[in-house]
Motif scaffolding. Structure first.
Motif, PDB file in Angstrom:
ATOM      1  N   ASP A 252      24.763  61.551  34.659  1.00 24.45           N
ATOM      2  CA  ASP A 252      25.051  60.203  35.126  1.00 24.45           C
ATOM      3  C   ASP A 252      26.016  60.303  36.307  1.00 24.45           C
ATOM      4  N   ASP A 253      26.517  59.167  36.736  1.00 23.26           N
ATOM      5  CA  ASP A 253      27.391  59.148  37.908  1.00 23.26           C
ATOM      6  C   ASP A 253      28.681  59.931  37.690  1.00 23.26           C
ATOM      7  N   THR A 254      29.107  60.119  36.435  1.00 24.34           N
ATOM      8  CA  THR A 254      30.348  60.837  36.164  1.00 24.34           C
ATOM      9  C   THR A 254      30.098  62.322  35.961  1.00 24.34           C
ATOM     10  N   GLY A 255      28.846  62.754  35.989  1.00 24.15           N
ATOM     11  CA  GLY A 255      28.518  64.155  35.815  1.00 24.15           C
ATOM     12  C   GLY A 255      28.305  64.543  34.367  1.00 24.15           C
ATOM     13  N   ALA A 256      28.478  63.619  33.425  1.00 20.85           N
ATOM     14  CA  ALA A 256      28.252  63.929  32.012  1.00 20.85           C
ATOM     15  C   ALA A 256      26.758  64.088  31.778  1.00 20.85           C
ATOM     16  N   ALA A 257      26.395  64.962  30.858  1.00 24.21           N
ATOM     17  CA  ALA A 257      24.984  65.196  30.559  1.00 24.21           C
ATOM     18  C   ALA A 257      24.739  64.957  29.084  1.00 24.21           C
ATOM     19  N   ALA A 258      23.525  64.493  28.768  1.00 25.62           N
ATOM     20  CA  ALA A 258      23.133  64.296  27.377  1.00 25.62           C
ATOM     21  C   ALA A 258      21.645  64.540  27.248  1.00 25.62           C
ATOM     22  N   MET A 259      21.239  65.089  26.124  1.00 30.86           N
ATOM     23  CA  MET A 259      19.827  65.354  25.883  1.00 30.86           C
ATOM     24  C   MET A 259      19.095  64.024  25.733  1.00 30.86           C
ATOM     25  N   GLN A 260      18.015  63.864  26.434  1.00 25.85           N
ATOM     26  CA  GLN A 260      17.209  62.651  26.385  1.00 25.85           C
ATOM     27  C   GLN A 260      15.739  63.050  26.367  1.00 25.85           C
ATOM     28  N   PRO A 261      14.855  62.172  25.882  1.00 24.92           N
ATOM     29  CA  PRO A 261      13.442  62.508  25.910  1.00 24.92           C
ATOM     30  C   PRO A 261      12.929  62.560  27.343  1.00 24.92           C
ATOM     31  N   GLU A 262      11.877  63.323  27.559  1.00 25.30           N
ATOM     32  CA  GLU A 262      11.289  63.384  28.888  1.00 25.30           C
ATOM     33  C   GLU A 262      10.682  62.033  29.236  1.00 25.30           C
ATOM     34  N   GLU A 263      10.588  61.752  30.521  1.00 21.68           N
ATOM     35  CA  GLU A 263      10.134  60.454  30.987  1.00 21.68           C
ATOM     36  C   GLU A 263       8.744  60.078  30.480  1.00 21.68           C
ATOM     37  N   ASP A 264       7.847  61.050  30.294  1.00 23.71           N
ATOM     38  CA  ASP A 264       6.489  60.723  29.888  1.00 23.71           C
ATOM     39  C   ASP A 264       6.279  60.837  28.381  1.00 23.71           C
ATOM     40  N   SER A 265       7.366  60.935  27.599  1.00 25.94           N
ATOM     41  CA  SER A 265       7.199  61.063  26.155  1.00 25.94           C
ATOM     42  C   SER A 265       6.701  59.741  25.570  1.00 25.94           C
ATOM     43  N   PRO A 266       5.764  59.829  24.630  1.00 27.89           N
ATOM     44  CA  PRO A 266       5.262  58.615  24.006  1.00 27.89           C
ATOM     45  C   PRO A 266       6.245  58.101  22.969  1.00 27.89           C
ATOM     46  N   GLY A 267       6.017  56.925  22.492  1.00 21.64           N
ATOM     47  CA  GLY A 267       6.850  56.382  21.425  1.00 21.64           C
ATOM     48  C   GLY A 267       6.985  54.886  21.559  1.00 21.64           C
ATOM     49  N   LEU A 268       7.268  54.254  20.448  1.00 24.23           N
ATOM     50  CA  LEU A 268       7.395  52.802  20.413  1.00 24.23           C
ATOM     51  C   LEU A 268       8.449  52.293  21.388  1.00 24.23           C
ATOM     52  N   PHE A 269       9.543  53.030  21.535  1.00 25.75           N
ATOM     53  CA  PHE A 269      10.633  52.583  22.400  1.00 25.75           C
ATOM     54  C   PHE A 269      10.601  53.231  23.783  1.00 25.75           C
ATOM     55  N   HIS A 270       9.485  53.871  24.137  1.00 30.19           N
ATOM     56  CA  HIS A 270       9.374  54.490  25.455  1.00 30.19           C
ATOM     57  C   HIS A 270       9.591  53.429  26.533  1.00 30.19           C
ATOM     58  N   GLY A 271      10.443  53.744  27.484  1.00 30.09           N
ATOM     59  CA  GLY A 271      10.743  52.815  28.571  1.00 30.09           C
ATOM     60  C   GLY A 271      11.963  51.946  28.296  1.00 30.09           C
ATOM     61  N   LEU A 272      12.458  51.946  27.048  1.00 29.86           N
ATOM     62  CA  LEU A 272      13.645  51.155  26.731  1.00 29.86           C
ATOM     63  C   LEU A 272      14.894  51.987  26.962  1.00 29.86           C
ATOM     64  N   ARG A 273      15.947  51.302  27.380  1.00 26.23           N
ATOM     65  CA  ARG A 273      17.275  51.922  27.503  1.00 26.23           C
ATOM     66  C   ARG A 273      18.161  51.145  26.543  1.00 26.23           C
ATOM     67  N   ILE A 274      18.582  51.818  25.491  1.00 29.60           N
ATOM     68  CA  ILE A 274      19.336  51.182  24.417  1.00 29.60           C
ATOM     69  C   ILE A 274      20.779  51.658  24.464  1.00 29.60           C
ATOM     70  N   PHE A 275      21.702  50.693  24.442  1.00 35.31           N
ATOM     71  CA  PHE A 275      23.123  51.019  24.395  1.00 35.31           C
ATOM     72  C   PHE A 275      23.634  50.700  22.999  1.00 35.31           C
ATOM     73  N   ILE A 276      24.303  51.658  22.373  1.00 34.29           N
ATOM     74  CA  ILE A 276      24.833  51.490  21.022  1.00 34.29           C
ATOM     75  C   ILE A 276      26.313  51.136  21.118  1.00 34.29           C
ATOM     76  N   SER A 277      26.650  49.923  20.707  1.00 34.36           N
ATOM     77  CA  SER A 277      28.053  49.493  20.731  1.00 34.36           C
ATOM     78  C   SER A 277      28.874  50.313  19.746  1.00 34.36           C
ATOM     79  N   ARG A 278      30.175  50.359  19.982  1.00 35.97           N
ATOM     80  CA  ARG A 278      31.031  51.266  19.207  1.00 35.97           C
ATOM     81  C   ARG A 278      31.102  50.939  17.722  1.00 35.97           C
ATOM     82  N   GLU A 279      30.819  49.695  17.300  1.00 34.78           N
ATOM     83  CA  GLU A 279      30.894  49.353  15.879  1.00 34.78           C
ATOM     84  C   GLU A 279      29.633  49.743  15.105  1.00 34.78           C
ATOM     85  N   VAL A 280      28.607  50.171  15.810  1.00 31.36           N
ATOM     86  CA  VAL A 280      27.343  50.573  15.184  1.00 31.36           C
ATOM     87  C   VAL A 280      27.382  52.076  14.917  1.00 31.36           C
TER      88      VAL A 280
END
Length: 188
Positions: free
Chosen positions: A42-70
């Motif tokens: 990301d812009d801060t240089g942090a990296a995280a494992m994510q699915p490849e762009e062409d991976s199938p799945g119900l949530f493919h194409g969604l960007r989900i943010f998990i709030s801290r209380e979840v």
């Protein structure tokens, strides 16, 4: 790794084993950490494992943010396994809460002070209900501060039990419409 840090912070000695199991499930080829193809900076240089762009799945194409209380670990695993890109509040997140490309934000509180018009705010149950239904359910009933629809067990045969709940009828109707239109539903 993130899971290892979370486990260590909570005094969980099993955190490295959990991380290895997660890596094995998400990367059956045996590449530790998912390999470079699954990393995104990301812009801060942090990296995280994510699915490849062409991976199938119900949530493919969604960007989900998990709030801290979840609870992050389980919802991150579920969302990523179904193809979503996932961020959270804290170290290692591939994107921040201010990212305008977020489509859904998981919240588990009665109010949300700051809201972005570019995303849906949903309770964690929405994620589970979508997976159980096999389609993206409308987000509005799962909004902040609302009592969500009844959660239906995927393990109950309603017809055999002699009763089909209204929520099940509604989901069956959405599933039929989805099949007729050849899509995976609609987020609202």
């Amino acid at each position: 790794s993130t899971l290892e840090r979370d486990g260590a912070a909570n005094g969980d000695a099993a955190a490295p084993a959990v991380e290895e199991d997660l890596d094995a499930q998400l990367n059956p080829e045996g590449e530790a950490g998912g390999g470079d193809a699954d990393m995104e900076d990301d812009d801060t240089g942090a990296a995280a494992m994510q699915p490849e762009e062409d991976s199938p799945g119900l949530f493919h194409g969604l960007r989900i943010f998990i709030s801290r209380e979840v609870p992050r670990a389980i919802f991150e695993l579920v969302a990523r396994a179904a193809g979503a890109r996932v961020g959270w509040d804290g170290e290692g997140s591939p994107f921040s809460e201010a990212d305008e490309s977020i489509t859904h934000q998981l919240v588990d509180r009665d109010t949300q002070r700051k809201q972005y018009l570019s995303r849906e705010y949903v309770q964690p149950q929405w994620l589970a209900d979508c997976l159980n239904a096999g389609l993206l359910l409308p987000a509005a009933p799962y909004g902040v501060g609302l009592v969500p629809p009844p959660h239906l067990s995927p393990f109950v045969d309603d017809e055999a039990e002699g009763y089909i709940p209204d929520q099940r009828r509604y989901i069956l109707e959405l599933q039929e419409r989805s099949r007729l239109h050849g899509s995976s539903g609609g987020g609202d």
